[in-house]
Structure formats: structure tokens, C-alpha cells
Scaffold this motif. Structure first.
Motif, mmCIF file in Angstrom:
data_model
loop_
_atom_site.group_PDB
_atom_site.id
_atom_site.type_symbol
_atom_site.label_atom_id
_atom_site.label_comp_id
_atom_site.label_asym_id
_atom_site.label_seq_id
_atom_site.Cartn_x
_atom_site.Cartn_y
_atom_site.Cartn_z
ATOM 1 N N THR A 1 3.547 4.209 7.307
ATOM 2 C CA THR A 1 1.989 3.787 7.170
ATOM 3 C C THR A 1 1.980 2.520 7.892
ATOM 4 O O THR A 1 2.746 1.432 7.568
ATOM 5 C CB THR A 1 1.494 3.804 6.027
ATOM 6 O OG1 THR A 1 1.535 5.221 5.565
ATOM 7 C CG2 THR A 1 -0.101 3.325 6.100
ATOM 8 N N GLU B 1 -1.681 9.486 5.791
ATOM 9 C CA GLU B 1 -1.418 8.221 5.706
ATOM 10 C C GLU B 1 -1.709 7.637 4.448
ATOM 11 O O GLU B 1 -2.681 8.059 3.852
ATOM 12 C CB GLU B 1 -1.953 7.315 6.632
ATOM 13 C CG GLU B 1 -3.731 7.096 6.633
ATOM 14 C CD GLU B 1 -4.149 6.248 7.926
ATOM 15 O OE1 GLU B 1 -3.330 5.683 8.719
ATOM 16 O OE2 GLU B 1 -5.308 5.992 7.939
ATOM 17 N N CYS C 1 5.202 1.746 1.532
ATOM 18 C CA CYS C 1 4.567 3.022 2.335
ATOM 19 C C CYS C 1 5.162 3.243 3.750
ATOM 20 O O CYS C 1 4.706 2.872 4.569
ATOM 21 C CB CYS C 1 2.939 3.103 2.388
ATOM 22 S SG CYS C 1 2.164 1.516 2.783
#
Length: 265
Positions: A103, A63, A100
Motif C-alpha cells: 500500500t 488497499e 501495510c
């Protein structure tokens, strides 16, 4: 009044994970002033806002913990600035492109509650700053800066004496102004290094900028309109007789309470 002041001076922090509502709220006669905002992830999910979906240990290792969105502050300003309350659902679509994907992220917000009606006064270095309020009203300091800000001051233009334009501010200006002026009808102070110390390099011209409001002082048997609706306060009692004190005595007690609050702050 003391309860109202504590609400105005307090720095609030709120957070919400993806899929949760963030809710900001300020007391009566104040509005939200956003100080800073962050959306993304900089700590592992087991420390803050775990993912709502099950992940294997291998996935958790991958992550992204260096993920942030540059538009979070502007989004919070658009949604909440100058309102008494605001609420919305947090998700990556609100902030534009997801930096991202995959995540789980969260929103952190820092804000203050600014009085609806406030005044601003500036004094150049070594000049006297005087604050006054009308009868039956007292001073409540919202912010105070002594030094030199990047934007400068129209009242105190920066004179270039070969020194670079550097931002520098006293760390104790707000506490000193609270101690001098809170709960008074009028007060005065010199914008000098004798009072505030010198936060800048020698030769840099400074100024004092104070934002304040004049708050109505209510007798003890009245309902103070400036307090939040759900906040109640018992009548002040004298230590000797344990009877409610008069308005004159309460003003003296108010000064002591505010001085103590300034010291604690």
C-alpha cells in the motif's frame, strides 16, 4: 515585525508521498517545533498520493486505508525538532516495520516556528501576570494556556480537594494575550475566570502559562532583521499625506495592525 509575528503564530502543515522529499523550513531566528505527525494511509489512493505503479480496480479495492505507524512523531522529532530547516526522503524503511506492504503511504506533519530566544511566565489563578521587555523591544506572544494541564505547574501545585485531575484549557487564551500584549513594552493581566472564562469544572484550580519573546522594533527606514530574508515591506503611509510616518506614529499603527491580526486569527 508584523510579518515576523505572522510567521511565528502560523500553524504549518506539510505532506509528502512515498518516494518524495518532505521539506520543513522556518524564518530567521526561529526553529521547528513539531506538533504532530502521521505516516500511513487513511484515505484511498485516488484522493491522496496515488501509487506510482499501475493497479487494477480489484487491487485498489484491497488497499489498506487503516494503516498507520506509531513511530512517525518520534522520527520527525529526531529529524527536525529545534532546527531551522530539514529535508529527507519519505519511505517506509525510515519508520521501522511496514504496517501495510503493497500500500502506498504518505507523511503528514504539523509544526510551528518557535523563536530561538523565548521566556515563560506562570501565574496562579487570581494572581497578576506581568510581561516586560527592555527599551526598544516589544512583546511577541508565542503561546498561552489558561486552565489545568495534565502535567500541572510547579509554580501552582494542584491541591487535591476531592476533584479528579482533569485537563481543561481555555480556547481563547492565546487570542486574548495577543490582543493585550502584542507590540507593547509591558502588559499585565489577571489569571482569572473573569478574563478568560472558566474552562474547567467548578473547584478546579487553574493557572496561566505564557511563552513569549522580546522582539526588536526597527524604525521604518531600517531593515528589520527579524523578517524572513525574502520578505520586503513598503514604508507605512499616512492616509492623509501619503508620506512615510514617523517612528512614534508607526508604533500606534503597529498596535492597530496586531489587534486586527488577533481578531482575524
Amino acid at each position: 515585525f508584523a510579518g515576523y509575528i505572522s510567521q511565528v503564530l502560523k500553524n504549518y502543515t506539510d505532506h509528502a508521498c512515498d518516494g518524495e522529499y518532505v521539506s520543513l523550513r522556518c524564518p530567521h531566528r526561529t526553529t521547528i517545533s513539531i506538533q504532530s505527525s502521521f505516516y500511513g494511509r487513511i484515505v484511498p489512493s485516488h484522493q491522496l498520493c496515488p501509487s506510482r505503479y499501475p493497479h487494477s480496480y480489484a487491487t485498489l479495492i484491497k488497499e489498506d486505508v487503516a494503516c498507520s505507524v506509531g513511530t512517525s512523531l518520534q522520527k520527525m522529532l529526531d529529524e527536525c525538532q529545534d532546527r531551522r530547516s530539514c529535508q529527507f526522503l519519505v519511505n517506509s524503511r525510515l519508520f521501522g516495520m511496514d504496517p501495510c506492504p503493497g500500500t502506498s503511504k504518505y507523511l503528514l506533519v504539523w509544526y510551528k516556528c518557535r523563536p530561538n530566544e523565548y521566556k515563560s511566565k506562570v501565574a496562579c489563578e487570581d494572581d497578576k501576570l506581568r510581561l516586560t521587555c527592555k527599551k526598544s523591544m516589544v512583546i511577541a506572544i508565542y503561546s498561552a494556556v489558561f486552565g489545568r494541564t495534565q502535567g500541572g505547574s510547579l509554580e501552582c501545585p494542584y491541591q487535591n480537594l476531592g476533584m479528579p485531575m482533569i485537563e481543561c484549557q481555555s480556547a481563547t487564551a492565546l487570542q486574548l494575550m495577543i490582543k493585550r500584549c502584542h507590540g507593547k513594552r509591558s502588559c499585565s493581566i489577571y489569571a482569572s475566570t473573569y478574563e478568560f472564562g472558566d474552562p474547567c469544572y467548578p473547584g478546579i484550580q487553574k493557572h496561566l502559562n505564557v511563552i513569549y519573546t522580546c522582539a526588536t522594533f526597527y524604525p521604518v527606514d531600517n531593515t528589520p532583521l527579524l523578517l524572513p530574508v525574502d520578505e520586503t515591506r513598503p514604508p507605512a503611509l499616512s492616509s492623509s499625506s501619503m508620506e512615510p510616518v514617523g517612528v512614534g506614529t508607526e508604533m500606534a499603527l503597529l498596535s492597530n495592525i496586531l489587534a486586527a491580526y488577533a481578531f482575524i486569527t
